[in-house]
Design an enzyme around this catalytic site. Sequence first.
Site: not given
Ligand SMILES: Cc1cc2nc3c(=O)[nH]c(=O)nc-3n(C[C@H](O)[C@H](O)[C@H](O)COP(=O)(O)OP(=O)(O)OC[C@H]3O[C@@H](n4cnc5c(N)ncnc54)[C@H](O)[C@@H]3O)c2cc1C
Length: 472
Positions: A38-39, A42, A117, A318, A451
């Site tokens: 899903k878009l 995480t 991908g 991440d 305040h």
């Molecule tokens: C329980 C929890 C609570 C959190 N709370 C917070 C918070 O309160 N505030 C905050 O700032 N951060 C929070 N985070 C961290 C935050 O969710 C991540 O830092 C953030 O989502 C990272 O974004 P990203 O785009 O790097 O990766 P992701 O959000 O993980 O997105 C990566 C995407 O790539 C897709 N993907 C991966 N490999 C492939 C492939 N080969 N082909 C096609 N698609 C692929 C995945 O399906 C996913 O949709 C939390 C994390 C967790 C687990």
Amino acid sequence: MPDPQRFDLLILGGGMSYVGAIRAAQLGLSVGLVERDKLGGTCLNRGCIPSKALLETADLLHRVTEQGAEFGLAGHEGIQLDYPALAKRRDAVVEKHVNGVEFLMKKNKVTVLRGNGVLSGPTSVRVGGGESGELEVTAANLMLATGSAPRALPGLEPDGRLVITSDEALARDDVPPRVAIVGAGAIGVEWASMYRDFGAEVSLIEFADRVVPLEDPEVGKELARVFRRRGIAIHVGSTIDPETLKKGESDVSFQVATRDGAKRTEMTVDVVLVAVGRRPLTDGIGLEAIAGVEVDRGYVTVDEFMRTGAPNLYAIGDIVPGFALAHVASHEAVVAVEHMAGHDPEPIRMELMPRVTFCRPQIASVGLTEEEARAAGHEVKTGSFPFRALGKATIVGEIDGFAKFVADAGSGILLGTHIIGPHAGDLIAEPSFAQMVDGTAAEVAMNVHAHPTLPEVLPEAALAVDGAAFHV
Ligand SMILES: Cc1cc2nc3c(=O)[nH]c(=O)nc-3n(C[C@H](O)[C@H](O)[C@H](O)COP(=O)(O)OP(=O)(O)OC[C@H]3O[C@@H](n4cnc5c(N)ncnc54)[C@H](O)[C@@H]3O)c2cc1C
């Protein structure tokens, strides 16, 4: 319509990178985004958004049931948690925002390619196994944003039933009565706080010597004090001995051992929640075939504009070193896009990224801890101010915690801000901005705050840097 097989920018992974996709569209680039699930990634589906939706109810429940009588509310004794209803709201909040990202992609004419991908070159990806069928897509620039997954502990691998990670915890529609949480970082303490508010017996087990070990030690000390008062059992310098793990029908027993093994505590719980960090998802995306890209323990090495060692290949979020946070990922995506589009973005400065942990009391920080500032060679001065001395904190009924500034002793320039207390996550915005513009403690103190408000804690803590706070 853009050619579905050739873009100015192709993004692999549609988590927080979607913000970069929007920026790229604003700059006139044609954008393709490959996502296998899903878009929103995480953050929207298994992280920030659902967990904060649950924490909001935890806070509401605490306020009504534990503070209601003091605040003059009668009849709150009968109020109970309806977890299935809460789960429904959690899912509705997630759905609304995932749909919002879908809408934004359409509005900005970003082509979403559904499927897995794999890199077939530094600027080409083979997409397959999803709605978009089998495609070879190329682009002038490519951005990797494949995100992360929960890290496992040897011997404590998740089974989805008795040993779980935040992924399964978020999907559950009930509150386990007894929970052991392994790891007292941001995710661990948020779950500890929430489960406790929902009435669970909670044990928090942390290998380091203190909870929230990445935060200023004084913050960890305050959190531990409040958590203990709230009835959360804390075991620091300890871990679950996996050799002693015994899984039953509906519970699990083990020993919690101190690092040296000298002290052992028997424990039986309904669920062990492992929250020991996240691992970058870079295996299997074809990186090994790309010349020039360096990968260190799974993390892709990038410069301050998010460039990898391969031309026109960027990486964000991440999967790169730095804070694994949603706003960090989206900011990195924007910087990468502006850079590839020939603009002149400010380089990433990781030390300016605010961090918020949504436990109660909330924690927020930006910049260096006092220890880190000294280790970096700064001569520092610090100032703290307790929420308990603030009118608004008394009115709100949340008096635990404090704000602390770490400043350069000579110039007064702020190096770090650490807040634990009510709405810390909102309060960190001003210090973040002050630190971005190399502001001083004196300038924060000079900024007049309305305040009675919680932000008044900031000028008081800033004045305390020079021993001149008013209300202590
Ligand atoms: C329980 C929890 C609570 C959190 N709370 C917070 C918070 O309160 N505030 C905050 O700032 N951060 C929070 N985070 C961290 C935050 O969710 C991540 O830092 C953030 O989502 C990272 O974004 P990203 O785009 O790097 O990766 P992701 O959000 O993980 O997105 C990566 C995407 O790539 C897709 N993907 C991966 N490999 C492939 C492939 N080969 N082909 C096609 N698609 C692929 C995945 O399906 C996913 O949709 C939390 C994390 C967790 C687990």
